[in-house]
Every structure is written in structure tokens, then in C-alpha cells.
Scaffold this motif. Structure first.
Motif, PDB file in Angstrom:
ATOM      1  N   SER A   1       0.912  -1.059   0.130  1.00  0.00           N
ATOM      2  CA  SER A   1      -0.187   0.029  -0.023  1.00  0.00           C
ATOM      3  C   SER A   1       1.271   1.647  -0.099  1.00  0.00           C
ATOM      4  O   SER A   1       0.517   2.743  -0.175  1.00  0.00           O
ATOM      5  N   GLY A   2       2.426   1.092   0.490  1.00  0.00           N
ATOM      6  CA  GLY A   2       2.640   2.671   0.956  1.00  0.00           C
ATOM      7  C   GLY A   2       2.937   3.125   1.945  1.00  0.00           C
ATOM      8  O   GLY A   2       3.227   4.731   2.006  1.00  0.00           O
ATOM      9  N   ARG A   3       1.620   2.716   2.432  1.00  0.00           N
ATOM     10  CA  ARG A   3       1.319   3.595   4.207  1.00  0.00           C
ATOM     11  C   ARG A   3       2.770   2.636   4.942  1.00  0.00           C
ATOM     12  O   ARG A   3       2.198   3.758   5.621  1.00  0.00           O
ATOM     13  N   ILE A   4       2.695   1.719   5.433  1.00  0.00           N
ATOM     14  CA  ILE A   4       3.266   1.801   6.396  1.00  0.00           C
ATOM     15  C   ILE A   4       4.934   1.579   5.852  1.00  0.00           C
ATOM     16  O   ILE A   4       5.085   0.556   4.420  1.00  0.00           O
ATOM     17  N   GLY A   5       5.847   1.883   6.145  1.00  0.00           N
ATOM     18  CA  GLY A   5       7.191   0.627   5.965  1.00  0.00           C
ATOM     19  C   GLY A   5       8.451   1.392   6.490  1.00  0.00           C
ATOM     20  O   GLY A   5       8.415   1.201   7.392  1.00  0.00           O
ATOM     21  N   GLU A   6       9.285   1.310   6.634  1.00  0.00           N
ATOM     22  CA  GLU A   6      10.725   1.609   7.716  1.00  0.00           C
ATOM     23  C   GLU A   6      11.006   3.322   7.656  1.00  0.00           C
ATOM     24  O   GLU A   6      11.193   4.011   6.958  1.00  0.00           O
ATOM     25  N   ASP A   7      11.550   3.743   8.910  1.00  0.00           N
ATOM     26  CA  ASP A   7      10.922   5.173   8.890  1.00  0.00           C
ATOM     27  C   ASP A   7      12.427   5.229  10.134  1.00  0.00           C
ATOM     28  O   ASP A   7      12.215   5.598  11.239  1.00  0.00           O
ATOM     29  N   PRO A   8      13.642   4.519  10.148  1.00  0.00           N
ATOM     30  CA  PRO A   8      14.858   5.552  10.513  1.00  0.00           C
ATOM     31  C   PRO A   8      14.751   6.955  10.679  1.00  0.00           C
ATOM     32  O   PRO A   8      14.358   7.693  10.319  1.00  0.00           O
ATOM     33  N   ARG A   9      15.097   6.665  12.438  1.00  0.00           N
ATOM     34  CA  ARG A   9      15.534   8.174  13.261  1.00  0.00           C
ATOM     35  C   ARG A   9      16.776   8.746  12.975  1.00  0.00           C
ATOM     36  O   ARG A   9      17.619   7.326  13.440  1.00  0.00           O
ATOM     37  N   GLY A  10      17.460   9.860  12.214  1.00  0.00           N
ATOM     38  CA  GLY A  10      18.520   9.871  11.179  1.00  0.00           C
ATOM     39  C   GLY A  10      19.073   9.567  10.807  1.00  0.00           C
ATOM     40  O   GLY A  10      18.241   8.429   9.952  1.00  0.00           O
TER      41      GLY A  10
END
Ligand code: NAD
Ligand code: WQD
Length: 339
Positions: free
Chosen positions: A186-195
Motif C-alpha cells: 500500500s505504501g502506507r507503512i514502511g521503515e522509518d529510521p531515526r537519524g
């Protein structure tokens, strides 16, 4: 019956929660949000039409765990909660051992007290160290991880082996992930690393979207066909489905087992960059840089044991992994809002 998902707001956890909800399971997430946001689970709820239970808290909080096991009819636990940045683990070993090892000990103690004995643990191919040969099967001896993060995973594996040996009521899966990558279609959730990302694919995708200037390819002189490091990148949705298969298996089989979750195919860093270029439609700037300390040349899985025991195999190939990552990254260039 409810499944407790520790670390369920994170990258792999949120994709697994989505698949669990979609297949009718009831889910309670425990996450301290140290490396994630509530938004991932809000989007999982929007995608599935079902809202997972959520408690913001720490897996080392025994009082909280006891309350959750008392208040909910929990039949099993998937334990994602932990810290995972290799370089940070070298600088802050005590924080890593406390989160990853003490966290698991506290969880297992609370499970024992609550008479819950079904556990899926997020382990890593890092427990094999520098493998003598590839592909790596579960029969390969565990090696010597080169950093505190990797050692924390190996320590937890050993603790869980002792636990299963001491008490036949336990059924435990050690899932040794190779290199998780990709995003939900869906492209709605994924990997979101901090920094700044440590891992290759988030780095490439942030270059592609213009957040970073160029990829540093760590080493162009490895004994591989193009000189760059080879890894077994596995689509996160395939990985998530591996957890469902393991949970199902554990219901019927007591004891402890380790399974590799990988595809069986290795790709080089340059393969990954070129596959991403095909997905996003433009060139990705890169430069060949010195090797990164602690890296190995090549590593990929023999996924046969998971296929035989669990009936699970990765289905999604490299092109889909890249297309899904690009859909997520281009639709959410700064990750989840409010991070
Ligand atoms: P992630 O950081 O996105 O998810 C981990 C989640 O656990 C986060 O939501 C974080 O807030 C939470 N958390 C951390 N410490 C906690 C604590 N003490 N109490 C409660 N919540 C806590 O990471 P991920 O990539 O989804 O990884 C999930 C698991 O898989 C981790 O155990 C990781 O070590 C393991 N793993 C990851 C990879 C990878 O490359 N992503 C590879 C092998 C193994
Ligand atoms: C992949 C390849 C790099 C970044 C790590 C942990 C492991 C597990 C998964 C989690 C290598 C190269 C990378 C970059 C590059 N962790 N690379 N430029 O090192 O296989 O595994 O993540 O829980 O324990 O060690 O993954 O994505 O960092 O690297 O050239 O900017 O990409 O040298 O060949 P790795 P990675």
C-alpha cells in the motif's frame, strides 16, 4: 485469545501486526515508542479495518507485564522489542544488553508466572558471525558476532535454549532474519529510521528522494563478482508471514527450533542500487568508499528448513521490494508525521 506483540509499532512489528489482524487474530501491542511512532499502528488500523490493542510501556517493566497477562487472555508472544543499531551498540553496550537481554529475561519471567509458554523471538543472521560457507543453514554453528548488538541476540538465543531444555512446556521459535527490506504494498507503512540510516536500503531510498546526497558503497574489493558485499534481502511482508507460520507451528510442537528467514538469493550493493534505479526511474549517486569495520563479504540463507517445517517461503522478489520501498519513501519522504 490474544497475541502479545512486543515492539509491534516498529518496522517489522507493524507489518506483522497487519498480517495478524488481516487473518483474524486479536493483537495487543506493547511498545515504548523509543524507535517508532503511534502512526504506524493507526495506519495498520486504517488498512485492516481493525484496531490493535496498544499499551505504551517497556518490556523490562515486570509490574506492567504482570498486569497485561492478568487483564488479557494471552496465548502467545512475538518478541520484537529491542534495540538494533550496530554502531550504537558498540558505544552503549550496557543499554543494549539491558534492553535486549534483560528485556527478554523479564518477559520470560512474566510469561512463566502467567503460564504462557509460546514465544517467537526476533533473532538475526548475525548469530552466525562470519560464515565458513554459504548458503547458511541452521546446522551451521553459531559464530562470534562482532558487536554487542549481535552478542545480545546470541545470548538471548542461548538463554531461550536453556529455558526450553529445562521446561518442556515451552515452545519457542528463534527466527534468524537475514536482511529485512521493503514495505507494505500500500505504501502506507514502511521503515522509518531515526537519524541517518545505518542499513543499505533506507539509505538508498533517502538518496533517491533527495534527503541524502549519495550512497557510500562500503568496499569495492570484496571477493564477490562485482567487489561489493552480498546479502540476502527479504521483503518485510514475507518476513511478517514467517511469524504467522511459526506461531502456527508452535501450537502443535513443543520445544525450541531455529529457522532462517531469508530468500536463498544474495544481491550485491551495486545490484541493489541498480534495482532501485529501475524502480524510481532515475540514477542514484554513489561512490565506492572503504570497507565498514565488522562487515563480512557475503551472506545468504539456506531457507529450506523453514519451507519443510513451516511451509513458508519468501514469495516477493527484488523488483517488488524496490517498488514497494519507493512507493513508501516517495509517499512519505520524511517518514511518519510527528516523529
Ligand atoms: P524497530 O526499531 O523498528 O522495532 C523495534 C520496536 O521495539 C520499536 O518500535 C521500539 O520502540 C520498540 N522497543 C525497543 N525497546 C523496547 C523496550 N525495552 N520495551 C518496549 N518496546 C521497545 O526494529 P525492527 O527492524 O522492526 O526490528 C524488530 C526486531 O527484529 C528487533 O529485535 C531487531 O533486533 C530484530 N532484527 C531486525 C533486523 C533488521 O535489520 N531490521 C534484522 C535482524 C533482527
Ligand atoms: C548491507 C550491505 C554493507 C550501508 C545489519 C546488521 C545485522 C542486521 C541487519 C539487525 C553491506 C553495505 C550499507 C551503506 C553500504 N541487523 N552498505 N552502504 O550489515 O548486512 O546487517 O543489518 O537487526 O545484524 O549487522 O546490513 O544494510 O547495514 O548492509 O555499502 O550506507 O550494504 O557494507 O554489504 P548488514 P546493512
Amino acid at each position: 485469545m490474544t497475541l502479545l506483540i512486543t515492539g509491534g509499532a516498529g518496522y517489522i512489528g507493524s507489518h506483522t501486526v497487519l498480517e495478524l489482524l488481516s487473518t483474524g487474530h486479536d493483537v495487543l501491542v506493547l511498545d515504548n515508542l523509543s524507535n517508532s511512532s503511534r502512526e504506524s499502528l493507526a495506519r495498520v488500523a486504517a488498512l485492516t479495518g481493525r484496531t490493535p490493542g496498544f499499551v505504551q510501556g517497556d518490556v523490562r517493566d515486570r509490574t506492567l507485564l504482570d498486569r497485561l497477562f492478568t487483564q488479557h487472555d494471552i496465548s502467545g508472544v512475538v518478541h520484537f522489542a529491542g534495540l538494533k543499531a550496530v554502531g550504537e551498540s558498540v558505544r552503549e553496550p550496557l543499554r543494549y544488553y539491558d534492553n535486549n537481554v534483560t528485556g527478554t529475561l523479564t518477559l520470560c519471567q512474566a510469561m512463566m508466572a502467567a503460564d504462557v509458554h509460546r514465544l517467537v523471538f526476533s533473532s538475526s543472521a548475525t548469530v552466525y558471525g562470519d560464515p565458513a560457507s554459504t548458503p547458511i543453514s541452521e546446522a551451521c554453528p553459531t559464530g562470534q558476532p562482532t558487536n554487542p548488538y549481535g552478542r545480545s541476540k546470541l545470548m538471548v538465543e542461548q538463554i531461550l535454549q536453556d529455558l526450553a531444555a529445562a521446561d518442556p512446556r515451552w515452545s519457542i521459535a528463534l527466527l534468524r532474519y537475514f536482511n529485512p527490506a521493503g514495505a507494505h504494498a500500500s505504501g502506507r507503512i514502511g521503515e522509518d529510521p531515526r537519524g541517518t540510516p545505518n542499513n543499505l536500503l533506507p539509505y538508498i531510498s533517502q538518496v533517491a528522494v533527495g534527503r541524502l546526497a549519495q550512497v557510500s558503497v562500503f568496499g569495492g574489493d570484496y571477493p564477490t563478482p562485482d567487489g561489493t558485499g552480498i546479502r540476502d534481502y527479504i521483503h518485510v511482508v514475507d518476513l511478517a508471514l514467517g511469524h504467522l507460520a511459526a506461531l502456527d507451528y508452535l501450537q502443535r510442537h513443543p520445544g525450541l527450533q531455529a529457522w532462517n528467514l531469508g530468500t536463498g538469493t544474495g544481491y550485491s550493493v551495486l545490484d541493489m542500487i541498480h534495482a532501485f534505479e529501475a524502480a524510481c526511474g532515475h540514477a542514484i549517486a554513489y561512490t565506492i568508499a572503504p570497507r565498514r569495520a565488522g562487515d563480512i563479504a557475503a551472506c545468504w540463507a539456506d531457507p529450506g528448513k523453514a519451507a519443510r517445517d513451516l511451509g513458508w517461503r519468501a514469495q516477493r522478489g527484488l523488483a517488488q521490494m524496490m517498488a514497494d520501498t519507493w512507493r513508501w519513501q516517495s509517499g512519505n519522504p520524511d517518514g511518519y508525521p510527528g516523529d
